[in-house]
Design a protein around this motif. Structure first.
Motif, PDB file in Angstrom:
ATOM      1  N   ILE A  80       0.853  -1.207   0.000  1.00 43.45           N
ATOM      2  CA  ILE A  80       0.000   0.000   0.000  1.00 43.45           C
ATOM      3  C   ILE A  80       0.884   1.250   0.000  1.00 43.45           C
ATOM      4  CG2 ILE A  80      -1.763   1.298   1.302  1.00 43.45           C
ATOM      5  CD1 ILE A  80      -2.851  -1.285   0.059  1.00 43.45           C
ATOM      6  N   VAL A  81       1.943   1.222   0.820  1.00 40.88           N
ATOM      7  CA  VAL A  81       2.876   2.360   0.874  1.00 40.88           C
ATOM      8  C   VAL A  81       3.481   2.597  -0.515  1.00 40.88           C
ATOM      9  CG1 VAL A  81       5.067   3.183   1.844  1.00 40.88           C
ATOM     10  CG2 VAL A  81       3.429   2.004   3.316  1.00 40.88           C
ATOM     11  N   ALA A  82       3.920   1.506  -1.159  1.00 44.93           N
ATOM     12  CA  ALA A  82       4.549   1.617  -2.491  1.00 44.93           C
ATOM     13  C   ALA A  82       3.552   2.162  -3.524  1.00 44.93           C
ATOM     14  CB  ALA A  82       5.089   0.260  -2.930  1.00 44.93           C
ATOM     15  N   ILE A  83       2.310   1.708  -3.455  1.00 40.49           N
ATOM     16  CA  ILE A  83       1.303   2.182  -4.417  1.00 40.49           C
ATOM     17  C   ILE A  83       1.031   3.679  -4.194  1.00 40.49           C
ATOM     18  CG2 ILE A  83      -1.132   1.980  -5.147  1.00 40.49           C
ATOM     19  CD1 ILE A  83      -0.946  -1.030  -4.385  1.00 40.49           C
ATOM     20  N   GLU A  84       0.863   4.066  -2.927  1.00 37.96           N
ATOM     21  CA  GLU A  84       0.590   5.483  -2.620  1.00 37.96           C
ATOM     22  C   GLU A  84       1.723   6.393  -3.101  1.00 37.96           C
ATOM     23  OE1 GLU A  84      -2.174   5.326   1.409  1.00 37.96           O
ATOM     24  OE2 GLU A  84      -0.467   6.694   1.320  1.00 37.96           O
ATOM     25  N   LYS A  85       2.961   5.904  -2.982  1.00 35.76           N
ATOM     26  CA  LYS A  85       4.112   6.717  -3.392  1.00 35.76           C
ATOM     27  C   LYS A  85       4.352   6.657  -4.901  1.00 35.76           C
ATOM     28  CE  LYS A  85       6.910   6.518   0.831  1.00 35.76           C
ATOM     29  NZ  LYS A  85       8.081   5.873   1.448  1.00 35.76           N
ATOM     30  N   GLY A  86       3.560   5.845  -5.603  1.00 35.21           N
ATOM     31  CA  GLY A  86       3.732   5.711  -7.051  1.00 35.21           C
ATOM     32  C   GLY A  86       4.921   4.849  -7.434  1.00 35.21           C
ATOM     33  N   LYS A  87       5.366   3.994  -6.495  1.00 30.11           N
ATOM     34  CA  LYS A  87       6.517   3.133  -6.779  1.00 30.11           C
ATOM     35  C   LYS A  87       6.081   1.765  -7.297  1.00 30.11           C
ATOM     36  CE  LYS A  87       9.858   5.052  -3.527  1.00 30.11           C
ATOM     37  NZ  LYS A  87      10.640   4.790  -2.320  1.00 30.11           N
ATOM     38  N   TYR A  88       4.789   1.504  -7.292  1.00 29.97           N
ATOM     39  CA  TYR A  88       4.295   0.224  -7.789  1.00 29.97           C
ATOM     40  C   TYR A  88       2.903   0.420  -8.372  1.00 29.97           C
ATOM     41  CZ  TYR A  88       2.385  -4.501  -7.788  1.00 29.97           C
ATOM     42  OH  TYR A  88       1.778  -5.670  -8.169  1.00 29.97           O
ATOM     43  N   SER A  89       2.718  -0.079  -9.592  1.00 34.88           N
ATOM     44  CA  SER A  89       1.387  -0.042 -10.210  1.00 34.88           C
ATOM     45  C   SER A  89       0.713  -1.383  -9.951  1.00 34.88           C
ATOM     46  CB  SER A  89       1.512   0.187 -11.720  1.00 34.88           C
ATOM     47  OG  SER A  89       2.090   1.451 -11.953  1.00 34.88           O
ATOM     48  N   PRO A  90      -0.417  -1.376  -9.236  1.00 39.81           N
ATOM     49  CA  PRO A  90      -1.031  -2.656  -8.859  1.00 39.81           C
ATOM     50  C   PRO A  90      -1.634  -3.384 -10.049  1.00 39.81           C
ATOM     51  CG  PRO A  90      -2.471  -0.852  -8.280  1.00 39.81           C
ATOM     52  CD  PRO A  90      -1.212  -0.238  -8.782  1.00 39.81           C
ATOM     53  N   SER A  91      -1.892  -4.680  -9.843  1.00 40.78           N
ATOM     54  CA  SER A  91      -2.584  -5.452 -10.880  1.00 40.78           C
ATOM     55  C   SER A  91      -4.009  -4.922 -11.008  1.00 40.78           C
ATOM     56  CB  SER A  91      -2.608  -6.929 -10.501  1.00 40.78           C
ATOM     57  OG  SER A  91      -3.436  -7.108  -9.362  1.00 40.78           O
ATOM     58  N   LEU A  92      -4.649  -5.253 -12.107  1.00 46.31           N
ATOM     59  CA  LEU A  92      -6.025  -4.800 -12.340  1.00 46.31           C
ATOM     60  C   LEU A  92      -6.949  -5.321 -11.240  1.00 46.31           C
ATOM     61  CD1 LEU A  92      -7.476  -3.121 -14.426  1.00 46.31           C
ATOM     62  CD2 LEU A  92      -7.934  -5.194 -15.731  1.00 46.31           C
ATOM     63  N   GLU A  93      -6.707  -6.564 -10.828  1.00 46.88           N
ATOM     64  CA  GLU A  93      -7.545  -7.179  -9.790  1.00 46.88           C
ATOM     65  C   GLU A  93      -7.427  -6.401  -8.470  1.00 46.88           C
ATOM     66  OE1 GLU A  93      -6.755 -11.349  -9.220  1.00 46.88           O
ATOM     67  OE2 GLU A  93      -7.830 -11.335  -7.313  1.00 46.88           O
ATOM     68  N   LEU A  94      -6.185  -6.081  -8.093  1.00 48.14           N
ATOM     69  CA  LEU A  94      -5.975  -5.345  -6.841  1.00 48.14           C
ATOM     70  C   LEU A  94      -6.569  -3.941  -6.944  1.00 48.14           C
ATOM     71  CD1 LEU A  94      -4.768  -4.960  -4.042  1.00 48.14           C
ATOM     72  CD2 LEU A  94      -2.545  -4.561  -5.094  1.00 48.14           C
ATOM     73  N   ALA A  95      -6.431  -3.314  -8.106  1.00 44.17           N
ATOM     74  CA  ALA A  95      -6.992  -1.973  -8.303  1.00 44.17           C
ATOM     75  C   ALA A  95      -8.513  -2.005  -8.123  1.00 44.17           C
ATOM     76  CB  ALA A  95      -6.626  -1.466  -9.696  1.00 44.17           C
ATOM     77  N   PHE A  96      -9.173  -3.007  -8.687  1.00 42.55           N
ATOM     78  CA  PHE A  96     -10.630  -3.129  -8.535  1.00 42.55           C
ATOM     79  C   PHE A  96     -11.018  -3.392  -7.080  1.00 42.55           C
ATOM     80  CE2 PHE A  96     -11.083  -3.759 -13.205  1.00 42.55           C
ATOM     81  CZ  PHE A  96     -12.145  -2.895 -13.405  1.00 42.55           C
ATOM     82  N   ARG A  97     -10.220  -4.203  -6.394  1.00 37.93           N
ATOM     83  CA  ARG A  97     -10.519  -4.494  -4.984  1.00 37.93           C
ATOM     84  C   ARG A  97     -10.424  -3.216  -4.151  1.00 37.93           C
ATOM     85  NH1 ARG A  97      -6.678  -8.620  -3.133  1.00 37.93           N
ATOM     86  NH2 ARG A  97      -6.175  -9.325  -5.216  1.00 37.93           N
ATOM     87  N   MET A  98      -9.434  -2.366  -4.466  1.00 34.16           N
ATOM     88  CA  MET A  98      -9.279  -1.108  -3.726  1.00 34.16           C
ATOM     89  C   MET A  98     -10.463  -0.182  -4.003  1.00 34.16           C
ATOM     90  SD  MET A  98      -5.228  -0.472  -4.233  1.00 34.16           S
ATOM     91  CE  MET A  98      -4.674   0.302  -2.767  1.00 34.16           C
ATOM     92  N   ALA A  99     -10.858  -0.120  -5.270  1.00 29.96           N
ATOM     93  CA  ALA A  99     -12.000   0.728  -5.632  1.00 29.96           C
ATOM     94  C   ALA A  99     -13.259   0.250  -4.912  1.00 29.96           C
ATOM     95  CB  ALA A  99     -12.204   0.694  -7.148  1.00 29.96           C
ATOM     96  N   ARG A 100     -13.400  -1.058  -4.777  1.00 27.19           N
ATOM     97  CA  ARG A 100     -14.585  -1.614  -4.095  1.00 27.19           C
ATOM     98  C   ARG A 100     -14.568  -1.254  -2.614  1.00 27.19           C
ATOM     99  NH1 ARG A 100     -16.324  -7.531  -5.816  1.00 27.19           N
ATOM    100  NH2 ARG A 100     -16.816  -6.332  -7.673  1.00 27.19           N
ATOM    101  N   VAL A 101     -13.376  -1.274  -1.985  1.00 28.17           N
ATOM    102  CA  VAL A 101     -13.268  -0.909  -0.562  1.00 28.17           C
ATOM    103  C   VAL A 101     -13.720   0.540  -0.365  1.00 28.17           C
ATOM    104  CG1 VAL A 101     -11.597  -0.419   1.287  1.00 28.17           C
ATOM    105  CG2 VAL A 101     -11.466  -2.566   0.031  1.00 28.17           C
ATOM    106  N   PHE A 102     -13.322   1.434  -1.299  1.00 26.51           N
ATOM    107  CA  PHE A 102     -13.686   2.848  -1.182  1.00 26.51           C
ATOM    108  C   PHE A 102     -15.072   3.132  -1.750  1.00 26.51           C
ATOM    109  CE2 PHE A 102      -8.896   3.351  -1.399  1.00 26.51           C
ATOM    110  CZ  PHE A 102      -8.766   3.635  -0.051  1.00 26.51           C
ATOM    111  N   ASN A 103     -15.698   2.077  -2.321  1.00 31.51           N
ATOM    112  CA  ASN A 103     -17.031   2.199  -2.908  1.00 31.51           C
ATOM    113  C   ASN A 103     -17.085   3.343  -3.929  1.00 31.51           C
ATOM    114  OD1 ASN A 103     -19.637   1.342  -3.203  1.00 31.51           O
ATOM    115  ND2 ASN A 103     -20.452   2.699  -1.609  1.00 31.51           N
TER     116      ASN A 103
END
Lengths: 75, 148
Positions: free
Chosen positions: A36-59
């Motif tokens: 999560i830290v790496a994604i927030e800092k722009g050091k890692y682009s998550p997989s599509l699946e993880l990106a969708f899971r994050m969007a679902r958490v934030f609704n």
């Protein structure tokens, strides 16, 4: 070809979701806090699946969590 | 510094120590012996096979000591699982390590092609093996710090 960059609003979205911690978000989407830290800092682009899971958490739609910016070619 | 970064540094140090001490002992014990070509091949076969269980056992012991020490000093828990980022970092680092070993193997063949002693080829291969392991962990450290 221009330089590709995926940016995100995770920090803001966490703040608007009862100030959710990175650890809480990590547990909800099934990754480590370091990821999560790496994604927030722009050091890692998550997989599509993880990106969708994050969007679902934030609704919220995926485009509000992540955005894709293509820098213009240098002349 | 995160757990994975510290683990990579510990792995680099333990690799250098385990292989360094082992080959230093081998060199001191057998370095001056003269052998026939068949005996030398058998010697290098035994030497390189023996390091495998020694390195595995050594790394397990170092890993246990590191986990306990890290927990006591920092109260940081060892990550319970590997997520997608950890797996990508591990795969990319392994690819880098294979590239290093591949060049080392080609170098070892080159040594033989130039008519240098058999011993030089095996030393070249051992150095390539150690360097590839170090490079694997250096790559992991780099990707964890700088991103992937």
């Amino acid at each position: 070809m221009g330089e590709h960059r995926v940016t995100n609003n995770i920090r803001t979205l966490r703040f608007h979701n009862n100030e959710m911690t990175q650890q809480e978000l990590a547990e909800k989407v099934g990754v480590t806090r370091q990821t999560i830290v790496a994604i927030e800092k722009g050091k890692y682009s998550p997989s599509l699946e993880l990106a969708f899971r994050m969007a679902r958490v934030f609704n919220t739609p995926l485009e509000e969590v992540f955005s894709f910016n293509e820098k213009p070619k240098k002349k | 510094m995160y757990y994975q970064e510290k683990k990579s540094i510990v792995n680099i140090i333990s690799t250098l120590l385990i292989y360094g001490i082992y080959y230093w002992i081998v060199y001191n014990k057998y370095g001056n012996l003269t052998m026939s070509a068949d005996e030398e091949l058998q010697f290098w076969g035994k030497t390189m096979l023996l390091i495998i269980p020694i390195a595995i056992a050594g790394k397990i012991i170092v890993h246990i000591i590191f986990s306990i020490t890290n927990r006591l000093v920092t109260s940081e828990k060892q990550p319970a699982f590997e997520d997608e980022r950890d797996r990508i970092i591990a795969l990319t680092s392994t690819r880098n390590a294979f590239m290093v070993f591949g060049f080392g193997f080609l170098g070892a063949l080159g040594v033989i092609a130039y008519g240098m002693p058999l011993r030089s080829m095996f030393i070249f291969m051992i150095v390539a093996g150690v360097l590839s392991d170090v490079f694997d962990n250096l790559s992991q450290l780099y990707f964890h710090r700088k991103g992937i």
